[in-house]
Scaffold this motif. Structure first.
Motif, PDB file in Angstrom:
ATOM      1  N   THR A 162      47.143  48.904  38.556  1.00  0.00           N
ATOM      2  CA  THR A 162      48.388  49.251  37.869  1.00  0.00           C
ATOM      3  C   THR A 162      49.307  48.047  37.753  1.00  0.00           C
ATOM      4  OG1 THR A 162      48.259  51.549  38.634  1.00  0.00           O
ATOM      5  CG2 THR A 162      50.418  50.744  37.923  1.00  0.00           C
ATOM      6  N   ALA A 163      49.453  47.303  38.848  1.00  0.00           N
ATOM      7  CA  ALA A 163      50.325  46.128  38.834  1.00  0.00           C
ATOM      8  C   ALA A 163      49.827  45.090  37.835  1.00  0.00           C
ATOM      9  CB  ALA A 163      50.403  45.530  40.235  1.00  0.00           C
ATOM     10  N   ALA A 164      48.514  44.853  37.828  1.00  0.00           N
ATOM     11  CA  ALA A 164      47.938  43.884  36.897  1.00  0.00           C
ATOM     12  C   ALA A 164      48.121  44.343  35.457  1.00  0.00           C
ATOM     13  CB  ALA A 164      46.452  43.690  37.204  1.00  0.00           C
ATOM     14  N   ALA A 165      47.876  45.618  35.218  1.00  0.00           N
ATOM     15  CA  ALA A 165      47.998  46.149  33.858  1.00  0.00           C
ATOM     16  C   ALA A 165      49.431  46.044  33.350  1.00  0.00           C
ATOM     17  CB  ALA A 165      47.533  47.606  33.838  1.00  0.00           C
ATOM     18  N   MET A 166      50.400  46.415  34.179  1.00  0.00           N
ATOM     19  CA  MET A 166      51.782  46.377  33.729  1.00  0.00           C
ATOM     20  C   MET A 166      52.227  44.953  33.426  1.00  0.00           C
ATOM     21  SD  MET A 166      52.748  49.425  33.351  1.00  0.00           S
ATOM     22  CE  MET A 166      54.475  49.066  32.998  1.00  0.00           C
ATOM     23  N   GLU A 167      51.761  43.988  34.198  1.00  0.00           N
ATOM     24  CA  GLU A 167      52.090  42.587  33.903  1.00  0.00           C
ATOM     25  C   GLU A 167      51.589  42.209  32.512  1.00  0.00           C
ATOM     26  OE1 GLU A 167      50.530  40.051  36.884  1.00  0.00           O
ATOM     27  OE2 GLU A 167      51.817  40.835  38.501  1.00  0.00           O
ATOM     28  N   LEU A 168      50.341  42.599  32.217  1.00  0.00           N
ATOM     29  CA  LEU A 168      49.758  42.265  30.915  1.00  0.00           C
ATOM     30  C   LEU A 168      50.416  43.055  29.791  1.00  0.00           C
ATOM     31  CD1 LEU A 168      45.993  42.118  31.960  1.00  0.00           C
ATOM     32  CD2 LEU A 168      47.423  40.194  31.249  1.00  0.00           C
ATOM     33  N   PHE A 169      50.675  44.334  30.019  1.00  0.00           N
ATOM     34  CA  PHE A 169      51.321  45.151  28.983  1.00  0.00           C
ATOM     35  C   PHE A 169      52.680  44.584  28.609  1.00  0.00           C
ATOM     36  CE2 PHE A 169      48.993  49.154  30.688  1.00  0.00           C
ATOM     37  CZ  PHE A 169      47.872  48.841  29.939  1.00  0.00           C
ATOM     38  N   LEU A 170      53.461  44.231  29.629  1.00  0.00           N
ATOM     39  CA  LEU A 170      54.814  43.758  29.378  1.00  0.00           C
ATOM     40  C   LEU A 170      54.825  42.358  28.764  1.00  0.00           C
ATOM     41  CD1 LEU A 170      56.641  45.066  32.575  1.00  0.00           C
ATOM     42  CD2 LEU A 170      56.637  46.052  30.282  1.00  0.00           C
ATOM     43  N   ALA A 171      53.806  41.571  29.087  1.00  0.00           N
ATOM     44  CA  ALA A 171      53.742  40.209  28.557  1.00  0.00           C
ATOM     45  C   ALA A 171      53.156  40.170  27.148  1.00  0.00           C
ATOM     46  CB  ALA A 171      52.907  39.324  29.483  1.00  0.00           C
ATOM     47  N   ASN A 172      52.126  40.987  26.900  1.00  0.00           N
ATOM     48  CA  ASN A 172      51.375  40.868  25.657  1.00  0.00           C
ATOM     49  C   ASN A 172      51.457  42.090  24.739  1.00  0.00           C
ATOM     50  OD1 ASN A 172      50.401  38.416  26.745  1.00  0.00           O
ATOM     51  ND2 ASN A 172      48.756  39.503  27.797  1.00  0.00           N
ATOM     52  N   GLY A 173      51.944  43.207  25.269  1.00  0.00           N
ATOM     53  CA  GLY A 173      51.975  44.433  24.486  1.00  0.00           C
ATOM     54  C   GLY A 173      50.863  45.374  24.907  1.00  0.00           C
ATOM     55  N   PHE A 174      51.113  46.661  24.784  1.00  0.00           N
ATOM     56  CA  PHE A 174      50.126  47.656  25.230  1.00  0.00           C
ATOM     57  C   PHE A 174      48.866  47.616  24.377  1.00  0.00           C
ATOM     58  CE2 PHE A 174      48.217  51.876  25.112  1.00  0.00           C
ATOM     59  CZ  PHE A 174      48.054  52.134  26.467  1.00  0.00           C
ATOM     60  N   ASP A 175      49.029  47.690  23.049  1.00  0.00           N
ATOM     61  CA  ASP A 175      47.862  47.742  22.165  1.00  0.00           C
ATOM     62  C   ASP A 175      47.050  46.454  22.197  1.00  0.00           C
ATOM     63  OD1 ASP A 175      48.346  50.358  21.278  1.00  0.00           O
ATOM     64  OD2 ASP A 175      49.726  49.666  19.719  1.00  0.00           O
ATOM     65  N   GLU A 176      47.728  45.343  22.484  1.00  0.00           N
ATOM     66  CA  GLU A 176      47.031  44.050  22.485  1.00  0.00           C
ATOM     67  C   GLU A 176      46.268  43.789  23.780  1.00  0.00           C
ATOM     68  OE1 GLU A 176      49.874  44.319  19.423  1.00  0.00           O
ATOM     69  OE2 GLU A 176      50.179  44.559  21.581  1.00  0.00           O
ATOM     70  N   THR A 177      46.499  44.566  24.798  1.00  0.00           N
ATOM     71  CA  THR A 177      45.851  44.364  26.099  1.00  0.00           C
ATOM     72  C   THR A 177      44.611  45.244  26.197  1.00  0.00           C
ATOM     73  OG1 THR A 177      47.976  43.888  27.149  1.00  0.00           O
ATOM     74  CG2 THR A 177      46.152  44.509  28.597  1.00  0.00           C
ATOM     75  N   THR A 178      43.489  44.636  26.609  1.00  0.00           N
ATOM     76  CA  THR A 178      42.237  45.388  26.713  1.00  0.00           C
ATOM     77  C   THR A 178      41.947  45.763  28.162  1.00  0.00           C
ATOM     78  OG1 THR A 178      40.842  43.432  27.059  1.00  0.00           O
ATOM     79  CG2 THR A 178      41.331  44.053  24.769  1.00  0.00           C
ATOM     80  N   ALA A 179      41.069  46.737  28.318  1.00  0.00           N
ATOM     81  CA  ALA A 179      40.641  47.143  29.662  1.00  0.00           C
ATOM     82  C   ALA A 179      39.951  45.992  30.380  1.00  0.00           C
ATOM     83  CB  ALA A 179      39.711  48.348  29.568  1.00  0.00           C
TER      84      ALA A 179
END
Length: 204
Positions: free
Chosen positions: A26-43
């Motif tokens: 969760t922590a890793a995902a939120m860092e990427l979502f907030l930095a790059n955008g939700f749709d732009e971040t892959t699993a």
């Protein structure tokens, strides 16, 4: 009381390890979502940042949306527990409005991160849709307690009052949050919530 504490099952080592992995993802995902955008971040990107395999990611979270909204069930439980902790002589609306206000704590304690997360939530259709689904679950969770405060039981037959109060309280919180996000966080979220409550409810 001692018996009650003794009967509460403690999490097993496996459960604690699973919770720790979920927290790291969760922590890793939120860092990427907030930095790059939700749709732009892959699993795959999330898994790599968290140091887990792709298959491990999907064992813990069926979808990307679940990473963001996984904590929302516990948030609903916190509101329910807050409602149950309110004084018994409070009106159903007063008790409910105080309980729902618990959802706004992060807006005060960590406004910058919360603003970015809420902007992502409201601006991503798939997240918004799943969030609304979660809120429906919250409503069903709270309605029995509000009915009890109203003195209503199922034996009394259909009664829309409790559902209406719960929907209205969450609607006020949503209205305050959306206005707060549109103001880029430059507003008093609790004041917005209070204004929304006052607009839909006339004190008895």
């Amino acid at each position: 009381m001692q018996e009650d504490r003794a009967t509460i099952a403690k999490p097993t080592l496996r459960e604690r390890q699973r919770a720790a992995v979920r927290a790291e993802i969760t922590a890793a995902a939120m860092e990427l979502f907030l930095a790059n955008g939700f749709d732009e971040t892959t699993a795959d990107q999330i898994a790599a940042r968290a140091g887990v395999s792709r298959s491990s990611f999907f064992r813990h979270f069926p979808t990307k949306e679940d990473v963001v909204l996984g904590s929302f069930t516990s948030a609903g439980e916190r509101v329910r527990d807050g409602l149950r902790a309110r004084p018994a002589d409070e009106s159903p609306w007063e008790a409910l409005s105080h309980a729902v206000a618990l959802l706004l704590s992060s807006f005060v304690n960590d406004p910058e991160r919360t603003l970015r997360a809420q902007a992502m939530l409201t601006g991503t259709p798939s997240l918004r849709a799943r969030h609304l689904e979660k809120q429906l679950l919250w409503q069903d969770m709270l309605i029995p307690d509000v009915r009890a405060r109203l003195g209503h039981t199922h034996s009394n037959g259909p009664d829309a009052r409790a559902r209406a109060l719960v929907i209205a309280a969450f609607g006020c919180a949503d209205a305050a949050i959306q206005e707060w996000v549109q103001a880029d966080g430059d507003a008093d979220i609790r004041g917005l919530y209070a204004d929304a409550l006052a607009a839909v409810h006339t004190p008895e």
